[in-house]
Design an enzyme around this catalytic site. Structure first.
Site, short mmCIF file in Angstrom:
data_model
loop_
_atom_site.label_atom_id
_atom_site.label_comp_id
_atom_site.label_asym_id
_atom_site.label_seq_id
_atom_site.Cartn_x
_atom_site.Cartn_y
_atom_site.Cartn_z
N SER A 155 34.64 45.06 27.97
CA SER A 155 34.90 43.68 28.38
C SER A 155 34.05 42.71 27.54
O SER A 155 34.53 41.69 27.04
CB SER A 155 34.56 43.53 29.87
OG SER A 155 34.83 42.24 30.31
N THR A 212 32.44 36.15 37.55
CA THR A 212 33.42 35.09 37.85
C THR A 212 34.08 35.36 39.21
O THR A 212 34.22 34.44 40.04
CB THR A 212 34.53 35.07 36.76
OG1 THR A 212 33.90 35.16 35.48
CG2 THR A 212 35.38 33.84 36.85
N LYS A 226 29.97 39.98 32.10
CA LYS A 226 31.18 40.82 32.12
C LYS A 226 31.19 41.92 33.19
O LYS A 226 31.96 42.87 33.11
CB LYS A 226 31.47 41.49 30.74
CG LYS A 226 31.33 40.61 29.53
CD LYS A 226 31.75 39.19 29.72
CE LYS A 226 33.21 38.99 29.98
NZ LYS A 226 33.49 37.56 30.38
N ARG A 281 40.68 38.88 31.63
CA ARG A 281 41.33 39.70 30.60
C ARG A 281 42.29 40.67 31.27
O ARG A 281 43.48 40.44 31.30
CB ARG A 281 40.25 40.42 29.76
CG ARG A 281 40.77 41.03 28.46
CD ARG A 281 39.65 41.71 27.69
NE ARG A 281 39.09 42.81 28.46
CZ ARG A 281 39.45 44.09 28.33
NH1 ARG A 281 40.37 44.42 27.43
NH2 ARG A 281 38.91 45.04 29.06
N LYS A 282 41.76 41.74 31.88
CA LYS A 282 42.64 42.71 32.54
C LYS A 282 42.24 42.94 34.00
O LYS A 282 43.08 43.18 34.84
CB LYS A 282 42.57 44.06 31.82
CG LYS A 282 43.25 44.10 30.47
CD LYS A 282 43.25 45.54 29.98
CE LYS A 282 44.00 45.70 28.68
NZ LYS A 282 43.87 47.07 28.17
N HIS A 328 22.37 35.06 34.70
CA HIS A 328 22.41 36.37 34.02
C HIS A 328 20.98 36.82 33.69
O HIS A 328 20.79 37.82 33.03
CB HIS A 328 23.17 36.27 32.70
CG HIS A 328 24.64 35.96 32.84
ND1 HIS A 328 25.47 36.67 33.67
CD2 HIS A 328 25.42 35.04 32.22
CE1 HIS A 328 26.71 36.18 33.57
NE2 HIS A 328 26.69 35.18 32.71
N ARG A 366 28.40 47.12 36.90
CA ARG A 366 29.70 47.74 36.60
C ARG A 366 29.46 48.93 35.67
O ARG A 366 28.48 48.92 34.91
CB ARG A 366 30.55 46.66 35.89
CG ARG A 366 31.96 47.03 35.58
CD ARG A 366 32.67 45.87 34.89
NE ARG A 366 34.09 46.14 34.78
CZ ARG A 366 34.96 45.39 34.14
NH1 ARG A 366 34.55 44.28 33.53
NH2 ARG A 366 36.24 45.71 34.09
N GLY A 378 31.68 41.10 36.43
CA GLY A 378 32.44 40.60 37.58
C GLY A 378 31.85 39.34 38.19
O GLY A 378 32.16 38.99 39.34
P1 A3P Z 1 37.86 42.86 31.83
O1 A3P Z 1 37.44 42.27 30.52
O2 A3P Z 1 37.58 44.32 31.92
O3 A3P Z 1 39.26 42.54 32.19
P2 A3P Z 1 32.46 38.22 34.17
O4 A3P Z 1 33.13 37.40 35.19
O5 A3P Z 1 31.14 38.77 34.61
O6 A3P Z 1 32.44 37.55 32.85
O7 A3P Z 1 33.35 39.54 34.02
C1 A3P Z 1 34.62 39.45 33.44
C2 A3P Z 1 35.42 40.67 33.85
O8 A3P Z 1 35.85 40.50 35.21
C3 A3P Z 1 36.67 40.79 33.01
O9 A3P Z 1 36.94 42.18 32.96
C4 A3P Z 1 37.67 40.03 33.85
O10 A3P Z 1 39.00 40.32 33.55
C5 A3P Z 1 37.29 40.50 35.25
N1 A3P Z 1 37.72 39.58 36.30
C6 A3P Z 1 37.74 38.22 36.28
N2 A3P Z 1 38.21 37.74 37.42
C7 A3P Z 1 38.50 38.79 38.21
C8 A3P Z 1 39.04 38.93 39.52
N3 A3P Z 1 39.38 37.87 40.24
N4 A3P Z 1 39.21 40.18 40.01
C9 A3P Z 1 38.88 41.27 39.28
N5 A3P Z 1 38.37 41.20 38.03
C10 A3P Z 1 38.18 39.98 37.49
#
Ligand code: A3P
Length: 324
Positions: free
Chosen positions: A154, A68, A64, A290-291, A124, A146, A66
């Site tokens: 998140s 992805t 969570k 998500r956001k 991870h 983060r 970033g």
């Molecule tokens: P939020 O839950 O705060 O929205 P991970 O990829 O490590 O699982 O992290 C997920 C977090 O990255 C989520 O945060 C998700 O919405 C955000 N996220 C996913 N894709 C993104 C993108 N292209 N740009 C910015 N944030 C992104």
């Protein structure tokens, strides 16, 4: 000779265990970090069998933070000469299906590397548990972290969806609130999957001080602030710098656009697709989007909660030239 599954079951029985009752899953403490049994099996398989190559680029990060997004960016950078823009696999695949997670995908398919047309992998796993082959191969590691408050928020929402909390607690506001508080305590104590968060970050941060050439240490917030700058930096670090022609064509900006939250979250595959983790664990792709905001913790945490996390952070980071 004992089968590896028997050895694994025996190992599990020797490890400290705690029932993560909020999400009804047993976690095991291994080398200082907590995992569910399936992920731990993957971690051990990676430790025993994964062979890194000097050309590998490993994206590492706590869940969570970033991952992805960073995977999408690195995949787009690494493969930009292979695909026409309109045929980019990112348009039809979840980034996790293009950049495998070692402790998940290597366990599912030990020959996963042979299915790739690039050398970007991810994990991870904490730095201190990485196999020797990664730390001694000369490969590169890109680490993302983060603000712990946003990471927790998140993380909470992600796992809440995964473990269908709403079915268990009836989804009432009171129960949801209490699960948020309980989970917050777990996170603060480091007793969540892949926790403690601070140890994870510090493990990579300290290693990056010792071996700066091996690491690119990034923060989600910085990437949000200036993604084009970081895409260029990533490309240089990956030994795939943009040529002058590419810069004039606006390729870095196009990559940023393709990988933006709006673009990725709006794709059909990421709205309706599923991500296979293992036989009993399938996620909706949209749980990864998500956001994508900085500071969402303000909508969820009380000032006392924020103060508690900030206190742990400043205590743990004391003496390091590093802050969130
Ligand atoms: P939020 O839950 O705060 O929205 P991970 O990829 O490590 O699982 O992290 C997920 C977090 O990255 C989520 O945060 C998700 O919405 C955000 N996220 C996913 N894709 C993104 C993108 N292209 N740009 C910015 N944030 C992104």
């Amino acid at each position: 000779m004992q089968s590896s599954s028997k050895m694994f079951t025996e190992l599990l029985s020797t490890l400290p265990k705690h029932n993560h009752n909020i999400f009804s899953v047993d976690l095991y403490q291994y080398q200082g970090f907590w995992y569910d049994s399936k992920i731990l099996e993957g971690v051990i398989q990676v430790q025993q069998q994964f062979q890194a190559l000097s050309t590998d680029i490993i994206i590492a990060g706590w869940p969570k933070t970033g991952n992805t997004w960073l995977k999408a960016l690195c995949f787009a950078i690494a493969t930009r000469k292979q695909y026409h823009q309109t045929k980019n696999p990112l348009l039809t695949n979840l980034p996790h299906n293009l950049v495998p997670v070692l402790e998940i995908d290597f366990l599912n398919n030990p020959k996963i590397r042979e299915t790739l047309h690039h050398s970007v992998l991810s994990t991870h796993m904490p730095y201190t548990s990485l196999p020797k082959s990664i730390t001694s191969s000369g490969c590169k590691i890109i680490y993302i972290c983060r603000d712990p408050k946003d990471t927790f928020v998140s993380f909470y929402h992600f796992f809440r969806r995964l473990h269908v909390l709403s079915t268990r607690v009836g989804g009432s506001k009171t129960d949801l609130d209490s699960s948020f508080h309980d989970e917050f305590d777990m996170f603060s104590e480091g007793k969540t999957t892949n926790g403690p968060y601070w140890d994870h970050v510090l493990g990579y941060y300290k290693a990056s001080l010792d071996r700066p050439d091996m690491f690119l240490f990034m923060k989600y917030e910085e990437l949000v602030e200036d993604p084009v700058f970081y895409v260029k930096k990533l490309a240089r670090y990956m030994d795939k710098p943009f040529s002058l022609e590419e810069e004039l064509e606006g390729i870095p900006e196009k990559i940023v656009k393709t990988c933006s939250f709006q673009s990725l979250s709006g794709l059909e595959v990421n709205k309706t697709g599923k991500y296979y983790v293992h036989e009993s664990y399938m996620l909706d792709n949209n749980t990864f989007f998500r956001k994508g905001n900085i500071g969402d913790w303000k909508n969820h945490m009380t000032p006392e909660m924020a103060k508690r996390i900030d206190g742990i952070t400043s205590e743990r980071l004391r003496g390091f030239d590093f802050s969130f």
